[in-house]
Design a protein around this motif. Structure first.
Motif: not given
Length: 469
Positions: A138-152
């Motif tokens: 089970a995954v706790d959380y993920i970090i995803v690349k956003h088109v703004s250059g920041k991270f969701s």
């Protein structure tokens, strides 16, 4: 669920030649089968809450996951005219249990363990995956690349963690895949309050008309005719099997036969029912009729349920030849003096007798007087009803089930109560918004024996006929 506020669009069909490098979820595409033109649910909600109530085999998880992916990455398709975040977001995705979140939501978003990047979120946008200790994958959380250059950031939650797990910092988006409870939903709404964020809920409404469902349908639980409802800052869409082009008629018939009777509308149409606890498990369309002019020779009667918060009286006419009772009108008003109710009842015909809740013999909490005597003194002809509850419910149900009790479609308050009239999990009748239901029981059990025709009208007609002879 956050689509465009423009007319429904057809699917665009493209001819795709088999290519070894074209894959979905890691599987090679070898054929594309045209399905023709079909309606697409496509609308904009000005506010925060969306609810997709879909039947089984509709993949409402797919819809919720797709929109969540768009917001996490900021990669909106050109046709997307719904809400758009112009920044990276902090979001939650939640489901029933840790296991179902792992096996359904997490799998849908990431792909299988060892194959992350083959789900809805593109592999190149997944920056980091943090698993739960001893979580069985089970995954706790993920970090995803956003088109703004920041991270969701997307955290995974489960309802079995309890309300406390949903407390904490503000969120931009929360997606609840499966129905939560009031406490968790309220906590999620708080997390979105300061960000004007989005709450999305996707589930098949198998639990019936729960408080969460009623927040979208309203207290009368009326299903929108086009199965799309928008009110203020929330909206819902109900998808049925007829909206799924991959299901043929034989498959739908087989699936329907396999459904529990009280869940058929929920599973096939996304329409909530009141479940196995329905007191009268008869479909509305089997008892509702178009309004028509009541013949003068049919006797009439009403059942009266009195109280300060709500006083209700369903009026019925009886076709003696066919033994069919028609409820044709309803008085339904709260927090008014008896004189107000009496005026409304007399306006439907002073000559019509009524049968009243025998509890009205007791003293009113409001002024210490007997309600029954008050109503009689104000000019109503009233008979105390036989109030054996279970036998009365049986009589009403038998008439409904055999087509001998019908209700005019204009009696909307009656149907509003009918939809939510049910027993709790201990078998007790839920005594809330049931005033017209009680009045119906009174008129069926006692009222049919005292119903009468308008004798003064009959005499006038007789004299008129004699004058013509």
């Amino acid at each position: 669920m956050g689509g465009a506020s423009r007319p429904a669009l057809p699917f665009v069909l493209l001819k795709i030649e088999p290519q070894p490098f074209l894959e979905i979820d890691g599987s090679e595409i070898i054929a594309v089968i045209p399905i023709g033109r079909h309606e697409v649910f496509d609308f904009t909600v000005p506010g925060l809450h969306n609810y997709c109530a879909a039947g089984v085999v509709h993949h409402n998880t797919e819809a919720g996951g797709y929109e969540t992916t768009l917001h996490l990455t900021g990669r909106y398709p050109f046709w997307w005219a719904g809400h758009r975040f112009d920044h990276a977001i902090d979001a939650w995705a939640a489901g029933d249990t840790k296991e179902t979140v792992r096996d359904i939501v997490q799998l849908k978003m990431l792909g299988p363990d060892g194959g992350h990047g083959t789900g809805l979120i593109p592999g190149e946008d997944i920056v980091k995956v943090v698993k739960r200790p001893n979580g069985g994958g089970a995954v706790d959380y993920i970090i995803v690349k956003h088109v703004s250059g920041k991270f969701s950031r997307l955290g995974f939650k489960s309802f079995d963690q309890g309300r406390e797990a949903f407390q904490g910092t503000a969120k931009d988006l929360i997606w609840l895949d499966e129905e939560s409870n009031e406490a968790i939903r309220a906590e999620c709404a708080m997390r979105l309050a300061t960000t004007s964020g989005l709450l999305m809920e996707t589930f098949t409404p198998l639990r019936g008309l729960t408080p969460v469902v009623l927040k979208y349908l309203g207290e009368d639980a009326e299903v929108p005719s086009d199965r799309i409802g928008k009110a203020g800052h929330q909206a819902l869409v109900m998808a049925g099997w007829d909206d799924a082009p991959h299901l043929d008629e034989d498959t739908k018939d087989r699936l329907l036969r396999d459904c529990e009777p009280h869940l058929r509308e929920a599973r096939s149409k996304g329409i909530p029912s009141i479940g196995a606890g329905a007191i009268y498990p008869v479909a509305e369309d089997e008892i509702s009729v178009e309004d028509f002019a009541i013949p003068d020779h049919w006797p009439r009667v009403y059942g009266l349920d009195v109280g300060w918060n709500k006083t209700a009286a369903p009026f019925a006419a009886i076709d003696r030849d066919a033994d069919i009772v028609y409820i044709y009108s309803c008085h339904y008003q709260g927090q008014q003096e008896p004189s107000t109710h009496v005026a409304a009842i007399k306006a439907r015909g002073e000559w019509i007798p009524g049968t009243i809740d025998p509890a009205s013999r007791g003293r009113s909490q409001k002024d210490g007087q007997q309600l029954l005597q008050i109503y009689r003194d104000l000019g109503l002809t009233l008979t105390e009803a036989e109030n054996s509850v279970e036998s009365g419910l049986y009589e009403v149900h038998q008439r409904l089930a055999t087509g001998r009790l019908k209700v005019f479609k204009s009696c909307k308050p009656w149907f509003a109560e009918y939809r939510i009239y049910h027993r709790d999990d201990k078998g007790h009748i839920v005594k809330k918004n049931d005033h017209l239901m009680d009045g119906t029981r009174y008129l069926v059990v006692t009222g049919l024996h005292i119903a009468k025709t308008n004798t003064s009208q009959s005499a006038s007609k007789y004299r008129a006929l004699r004058g013509l002879a």
